[in-house]
Design an enzyme around this catalytic site. Structure first.
Site, PDB file in Angstrom:
ATOM      1  N   GLY A 238       0.869  -1.176   0.000  1.00  0.00           N
ATOM      2  CA  GLY A 238       0.000   0.000   0.000  1.00  0.00           C
ATOM      3  C   GLY A 238       0.895   1.211   0.000  1.00  0.00           C
ATOM      4  CD  GLU A 239       2.483   6.286   1.079  1.00  0.00           C
ATOM      5  OE1 GLU A 239       3.703   6.507   0.950  1.00  0.00           O
ATOM      6  OE2 GLU A 239       1.861   6.591   2.109  1.00  0.00           O
ATOM      7  CB  SER A 240       4.909   2.619   4.421  1.00  0.00           C
ATOM      8  OG  SER A 240       5.770   3.617   3.905  1.00  0.00           O
TER       9      SER A 240
ATOM     10  CB  CYS B 246       5.557  -3.791  -0.744  1.00  0.00           C
ATOM     11  SG  CYS B 246       6.195  -2.532  -1.834  1.00  0.00           S
TER      12      CYS B 246
ATOM     13  NE  ARG C 167       8.094   5.254   2.191  1.00  0.00           N
ATOM     14  CZ  ARG C 167       7.281   6.316   2.239  1.00  0.00           C
ATOM     15  NH1 ARG C 167       7.493   7.267   3.116  1.00  0.00           N
ATOM     16  NH2 ARG C 167       6.268   6.426   1.414  1.00  0.00           N
TER      17      ARG C 167
ATOM     18  CB  ILE D 280       4.347  -2.144  -7.084  1.00  0.00           C
ATOM     19  CG1 ILE D 280       3.910  -3.310  -7.971  1.00  0.00           C
ATOM     20  CG2 ILE D 280       3.532  -0.889  -7.395  1.00  0.00           C
ATOM     21  CD1 ILE D 280       2.507  -3.819  -7.676  1.00  0.00           C
ATOM     22  NE  ARG D 281       5.400   5.169  -5.725  1.00  0.00           N
ATOM     23  CZ  ARG D 281       6.244   6.162  -5.998  1.00  0.00           C
ATOM     24  NH1 ARG D 281       6.757   6.277  -7.202  1.00  0.00           N
ATOM     25  NH2 ARG D 281       6.576   7.039  -5.083  1.00  0.00           N
TER      26      ARG D 281
ATOM     27  CG  HIS E 245       3.553  -6.533  -4.294  1.00  0.00           C
ATOM     28  ND1 HIS E 245       2.654  -6.114  -3.335  1.00  0.00           N
ATOM     29  CD2 HIS E 245       4.344  -5.477  -4.541  1.00  0.00           C
ATOM     30  CE1 HIS E 245       2.883  -4.857  -3.022  1.00  0.00           C
ATOM     31  NE2 HIS E 245       3.908  -4.440  -3.743  1.00  0.00           N
TER      32      HIS E 245
ATOM     33  CD  GLU F 160       0.766  -9.187  -2.635  1.00  0.00           C
ATOM     34  OE1 GLU F 160       1.803  -9.826  -2.365  1.00  0.00           O
ATOM     35  OE2 GLU F 160       0.737  -7.945  -2.718  1.00  0.00           O
TER      36      GLU F 160
HETATM   37  N1  GLN Z   1       6.311   2.898  -1.915  1.00  0.00           N
HETATM   38  C1  GLN Z   1       5.357   2.410  -0.955  1.00  0.00           C
HETATM   39  C2  GLN Z   1       5.639   2.912   0.448  1.00  0.00           C
HETATM   40  O1  GLN Z   1       6.572   3.598   0.693  1.00  0.00           O
HETATM   41  C3  GLN Z   1       5.296   0.920  -0.947  1.00  0.00           C
HETATM   42  C4  GLN Z   1       4.740   0.411  -2.234  1.00  0.00           C
HETATM   43  C5  GLN Z   1       4.028  -0.907  -2.125  1.00  0.00           C
HETATM   44  O2  GLN Z   1       3.623  -1.349  -1.054  1.00  0.00           O
HETATM   45  N2  GLN Z   1       3.796  -1.509  -3.268  1.00  0.00           N
HETATM   46  O3  GLN Z   1       4.879   2.620   1.311  1.00  0.00           O
END
Ligand code: GLN
Length: 193
Positions: A46-48, A78, A105, A134-135, A170, A172
């Protein structure tokens, strides 16, 4: 076996489908009462910074950190890997702070925001694992009690520390269940003790 999936944001359904396919029961975790009786917990991507704020808002930070310190198996992908880390380079954001890792990150830069690579992960057997990034973060360095399970170019992308497991990628989002299976085996070993 009952696995909680932190359901504040991110790829919850994909983890649920994978774990159900492997024969585990799952429950969404939104509040501390959802943590009762779990055999393991998954922290999805997600986005931490957002997930950290939501964890605090829902009063989940301390209860999950306590369970992790008591030995509950926790698997972070992630964002989950970032939240598990004690050290997030250049950031004061909220975290569970359980693993002795230093995480960077968005570590692969803009050009490589998202990519897939087949990588050899010895604990999963000979066949390479399709790693989807993913990022993604990576682990820059670890203390001696952390066991790297996948390294690339001096960075660590998959690691474990006792009951804790963290992946920069990921699993999943693939059809390959071996990483989740590895997590379930950690739980089985713990439950047998
Ligand atoms: N870049 C996101 C973060 O800093 C992590 C990306 C992800 O969970 N796919 O939280």
């Amino acid at each position: 076996m009952m696995i909680g999936i932190l359901a504040l944001q991110g790829a919850v359904r994909e983890h649920r489908n994978m774990l159900n396919r492997l024969g585990a029961e799952t429950v969404d975790v939104l509040y501390a009462t959802d943590l009762i009786g779990l055999d393991g917990l998954v922290l999805p991507g997600g986005e931490s910074t957002t997930t950290g704020k939501l964890l605090e808002r829902n009063n989940l930070l301390e209860p999950i950190a306590d369970l992790g310190r008591e030995g509950l198996p926790i698997f972070g992908t992630c964002t989950g890997m970032i939240l598990l880390s004690k050290h997030i380079i250049g950031s004061e954001q909220q975290r569970l702070g359980l693993m002795d890792t230093y995480v960077e990150r968005n570590a692969f830069g803009r050009q490589l925001a998202s990519f897939e690579a087949d990588m050899s992960i010895p604990v999963l057997g000979e066949k390479p694992f399709p790693c989807v990034f993913i990022r993604a973060p990576y682990i820059e360095k670890v203390e001696a009690n952390v066991k790297p399970l996948l390294g690339y170019d001096s960075k660590i992308l998959f690691a474990e520390q006792d009951n804790l497991l963290a992946a920069a990628f990921h699993p999943e989002l693939t059809d390959d269940g071996r990483v989740h299976q590895y997590f379930l085996q950690k739980i089985t070993r713990r439950n047998k003790r």
